[in-house]
Motif scaffolding. Structure first.
Motif, mmCIF file in Angstrom:
data_model
loop_
_atom_site.group_PDB
_atom_site.id
_atom_site.type_symbol
_atom_site.label_atom_id
_atom_site.label_comp_id
_atom_site.label_asym_id
_atom_site.label_seq_id
_atom_site.Cartn_x
_atom_site.Cartn_y
_atom_site.Cartn_z
ATOM 1 N N ALA A 24 21.755 -35.036 10.316
ATOM 2 C CA ALA A 24 20.487 -35.439 9.704
ATOM 3 C C ALA A 24 20.685 -35.721 8.226
ATOM 4 C CB ALA A 24 19.454 -34.327 9.882
ATOM 5 N N PRO A 25 19.882 -36.623 7.655
ATOM 6 C CA PRO A 25 19.978 -36.867 6.217
ATOM 7 C C PRO A 25 19.701 -35.589 5.437
ATOM 8 C CG PRO A 25 18.593 -38.514 7.280
ATOM 9 C CD PRO A 25 18.890 -37.453 8.301
ATOM 10 N N VAL A 26 20.333 -35.456 4.280
ATOM 11 C CA VAL A 26 20.126 -34.253 3.486
ATOM 12 C C VAL A 26 19.031 -34.410 2.451
ATOM 13 C CG1 VAL A 26 22.470 -33.422 3.772
ATOM 14 C CG2 VAL A 26 21.939 -34.922 1.874
ATOM 15 N N ALA A 27 18.554 -35.609 2.229
ATOM 16 C CA ALA A 27 17.527 -35.781 1.214
ATOM 17 C C ALA A 27 16.529 -36.837 1.639
ATOM 18 C CB ALA A 27 18.147 -36.160 -0.117
ATOM 19 N N GLY A 28 15.426 -36.862 0.931
ATOM 20 C CA GLY A 28 14.336 -37.766 1.274
ATOM 21 C C GLY A 28 13.162 -36.946 1.762
ATOM 22 N N PRO A 29 11.965 -37.488 1.684
ATOM 23 C CA PRO A 29 10.779 -36.740 2.061
ATOM 24 C C PRO A 29 10.831 -36.212 3.484
ATOM 25 C CG PRO A 29 10.195 -38.824 1.014
ATOM 26 C CD PRO A 29 11.673 -38.825 1.219
ATOM 27 N N GLU A 30 11.415 -37.002 4.415
ATOM 28 C CA GLU A 30 11.444 -36.572 5.803
ATOM 29 C C GLU A 30 12.358 -35.380 6.025
ATOM 30 O OE1 GLU A 30 14.700 -39.345 5.008
ATOM 31 O OE2 GLU A 30 12.546 -39.462 4.633
ATOM 32 N N ALA A 31 13.321 -35.171 5.139
ATOM 33 C CA ALA A 31 14.244 -34.056 5.287
ATOM 34 C C ALA A 31 13.770 -32.814 4.539
ATOM 35 C CB ALA A 31 15.624 -34.464 4.780
ATOM 36 N N GLY A 32 12.715 -32.955 3.746
ATOM 37 C CA GLY A 32 12.197 -31.810 3.006
ATOM 38 C C GLY A 32 13.010 -31.451 1.782
ATOM 39 N N ILE A 33 13.920 -32.325 1.343
ATOM 40 C CA ILE A 33 14.713 -32.058 0.147
ATOM 41 C C ILE A 33 14.019 -32.687 -1.046
ATOM 42 C CG2 ILE A 33 16.932 -32.430 -0.994
ATOM 43 C CD1 ILE A 33 17.076 -30.565 1.402
ATOM 44 N N THR A 34 13.802 -31.901 -2.069
ATOM 45 C CA THR A 34 13.141 -32.418 -3.263
ATOM 46 C C THR A 34 13.956 -32.066 -4.489
ATOM 47 O OG1 THR A 34 11.837 -30.385 -3.468
ATOM 48 C CG2 THR A 34 10.821 -32.223 -2.284
ATOM 49 N N PHE A 35 13.779 -32.858 -5.520
ATOM 50 C CA PHE A 35 14.407 -32.594 -6.808
ATOM 51 C C PHE A 35 13.445 -31.742 -7.626
ATOM 52 C CE2 PHE A 35 16.588 -36.298 -5.305
ATOM 53 C CZ PHE A 35 17.875 -36.176 -5.796
ATOM 54 N N THR A 36 13.975 -30.750 -8.323
ATOM 55 C CA THR A 36 13.153 -29.811 -9.070
ATOM 56 C C THR A 36 13.611 -29.736 -10.526
ATOM 57 O OG1 THR A 36 12.892 -28.480 -7.079
ATOM 58 C CG2 THR A 36 12.342 -27.427 -9.165
ATOM 59 N N VAL A 37 12.647 -29.782 -11.442
ATOM 60 C CA VAL A 37 12.929 -29.572 -12.860
ATOM 61 C C VAL A 37 12.455 -28.160 -13.198
ATOM 62 C CG1 VAL A 37 12.416 -30.304 -15.216
ATOM 63 C CG2 VAL A 37 12.671 -32.029 -13.404
ATOM 64 N N GLU A 38 13.398 -27.301 -13.590
ATOM 65 C CA GLU A 38 13.058 -25.913 -13.929
ATOM 66 C C GLU A 38 12.430 -25.859 -15.316
ATOM 67 O OE1 GLU A 38 13.321 -23.396 -11.851
ATOM 68 O OE2 GLU A 38 14.289 -24.608 -10.300
ATOM 69 N N ARG A 39 11.360 -25.062 -15.451
ATOM 70 C CA ARG A 39 10.656 -24.932 -16.728
ATOM 71 C C ARG A 39 10.618 -23.473 -17.168
ATOM 72 N NH1 ARG A 39 8.060 -29.535 -18.422
ATOM 73 N NH2 ARG A 39 8.049 -31.220 -16.901
ATOM 74 N N THR A 40 10.510 -23.273 -18.476
ATOM 75 C CA THR A 40 10.386 -21.932 -19.035
ATOM 76 C C THR A 40 8.950 -21.443 -18.838
ATOM 77 O OG1 THR A 40 9.687 -22.675 -21.220
ATOM 78 C CG2 THR A 40 12.073 -22.533 -20.817
ATOM 79 N N ALA A 41 8.699 -20.199 -19.207
ATOM 80 C CA ALA A 41 7.346 -19.638 -19.119
ATOM 81 C C ALA A 41 6.370 -20.410 -20.001
ATOM 82 C CB ALA A 41 7.361 -18.161 -19.510
ATOM 83 N N LEU A 42 6.882 -21.083 -21.036
ATOM 84 C CA LEU A 42 6.029 -21.872 -21.933
ATOM 85 C C LEU A 42 5.850 -23.317 -21.454
ATOM 86 C CD1 LEU A 42 7.434 -20.626 -25.368
ATOM 87 C CD2 LEU A 42 5.333 -19.893 -24.194
ATOM 88 N N GLY A 43 6.455 -23.641 -20.303
ATOM 89 C CA GLY A 43 6.317 -24.984 -19.755
ATOM 90 C C GLY A 43 7.328 -25.986 -20.269
ATOM 91 N N GLU A 44 8.292 -25.529 -21.077
ATOM 92 C CA GLU A 44 9.319 -26.428 -21.583
ATOM 93 C C GLU A 44 10.409 -26.623 -20.529
ATOM 94 O OE1 GLU A 44 9.660 -25.460 -26.228
ATOM 95 O OE2 GLU A 44 9.977 -23.726 -24.924
ATOM 96 N N ILE A 45 11.083 -27.758 -20.580
ATOM 97 C CA ILE A 45 12.171 -28.004 -19.634
ATOM 98 C C ILE A 45 13.345 -27.110 -20.012
ATOM 99 C CG2 ILE A 45 13.793 -29.730 -18.756
ATOM 100 C CD1 ILE A 45 11.552 -31.811 -19.195
ATOM 101 N N GLU A 46 13.698 -26.226 -19.088
ATOM 102 C CA GLU A 46 14.671 -25.172 -19.366
ATOM 103 C C GLU A 46 16.023 -25.720 -19.829
ATOM 104 O OE1 GLU A 46 16.696 -22.437 -16.266
ATOM 105 O OE2 GLU A 46 14.833 -21.429 -16.869
ATOM 106 N N SER A 47 16.515 -26.762 -19.182
ATOM 107 C CA SER A 47 17.832 -27.286 -19.557
ATOM 108 C C SER A 47 17.829 -27.888 -20.958
ATOM 109 C CB SER A 47 18.308 -28.331 -18.539
ATOM 110 O OG SER A 47 17.443 -29.455 -18.528
ATOM 111 N N PHE A 48 16.702 -28.466 -21.387
ATOM 112 C CA PHE A 48 16.604 -29.005 -22.750
ATOM 113 C C PHE A 48 16.624 -27.867 -23.772
ATOM 114 C CE2 PHE A 48 13.939 -32.999 -21.442
ATOM 115 C CZ PHE A 48 14.941 -33.380 -20.563
ATOM 116 N N VAL A 49 15.900 -26.795 -23.474
ATOM 117 C CA VAL A 49 15.862 -25.634 -24.363
ATOM 118 C C VAL A 49 17.264 -25.045 -24.504
ATOM 119 C CG1 VAL A 49 14.971 -23.280 -24.627
ATOM 120 C CG2 VAL A 49 13.448 -25.111 -23.871
ATOM 121 N N ASN A 50 17.968 -24.884 -23.381
ATOM 122 C CA ASN A 50 19.315 -24.308 -23.411
ATOM 123 C C ASN A 50 20.290 -25.192 -24.184
ATOM 124 O OD1 ASN A 50 18.356 -22.204 -21.860
ATOM 125 N ND2 ASN A 50 19.090 -23.052 -19.933
#
Length: 200
Positions: A24-50
């Motif tokens: 089965a495909p590993v990504a796409g809406p039908e496979a349930g795979i989504t991309f996620t941007v992690e955020r800090t408790a303040l709503g900032e993008i965690e990787s940018f802060v780091n």
């Protein structure tokens, strides 16, 4: 427990069919795979802060504390190169000021897209990064990767990004699936060893 020869043969037949079936495909809406941007408790993008905390310019060149091996850069967690690679996949290029886009585009080649893969879920662990992914080539490493991200732009309708893993003496020997067309952030796909970007 006693198994009759008939039930044993039937069971082995089902096992063989399951192993030979399509992957089965590993990504796409039908496979349930989504991309996620992690955020800090303040709503900032965690990787940018780091990255900022380490003094990394995410729109500049990749820091030189990564290890270049052919067409990829390997970076250990905690390094500036790792922070830069991780931040790349969280950039929403549709909302980046033109000046920053122009700075980043100076380092683009080939398909004008980059791919990062990580040895752990949530884009953690050792990173392997291909800045100038070329069409038609299998880009691989002998490490097992469990998450992936793309940067600089979404995949176009005319492009396909397949991922695969080791099989039959080939690091790209077993197709595992196709990554969907758009996504900012990190997607969980592994284990994989290889990706192949091509024009349909």
């Amino acid at each position: 427990m006693h198994l009759s020869p008939t039930s044993l043969i039937a069971g082995l037949g089902l096992l063989a069919m399951a192993q030979a079936g399509p992957v089965a495909p590993v990504a796409g809406p039908e496979a349930g795979i989504t991309f996620t941007v992690e955020r800090t408790a303040l709503g900032e993008i965690e990787s940018f802060v780091n990255a900022t905390a380490l003094g990394v310019d995410i729109f500049g060149e990749i820091p030189d504390d990564g290890v270049r091996e052919g067409d990829k850069v390997l970076a250990e967690p905690g390094s500036k190169a790792w922070a830069w690679i991780r931040a790349q996949i969280d950039i929403d290029w549709n909302n980046v000021p033109e000046e920053q886009k122009a700075r980043a585009e100076k380092r683009q080649f080939w398909a004008n897209i980059g791919v990062g893969m990580w040895t752990m879920d949530h884009c953690q662990g050792v990173a392997a990064y291909w800045d100038n992914a070329q069409y038609g080539l299998h880009h691989w490493d002998d490490m097992n990767f469990y998450s992936i991200g793309i940067y600089h732009r979404d995949l176009r309708n005319s492009e396909q990004l397949d991922v695969s893993r080791w099989a039959n003496g080939d690091w790209c020997g077993r197709y595992m699936g196709t990554i969907g067309g758009e996504g900012i952030g990190c997607a969980h796909v592994g284990p994989i060893n290889c990706f192949h970007l091509f024009l349909k």
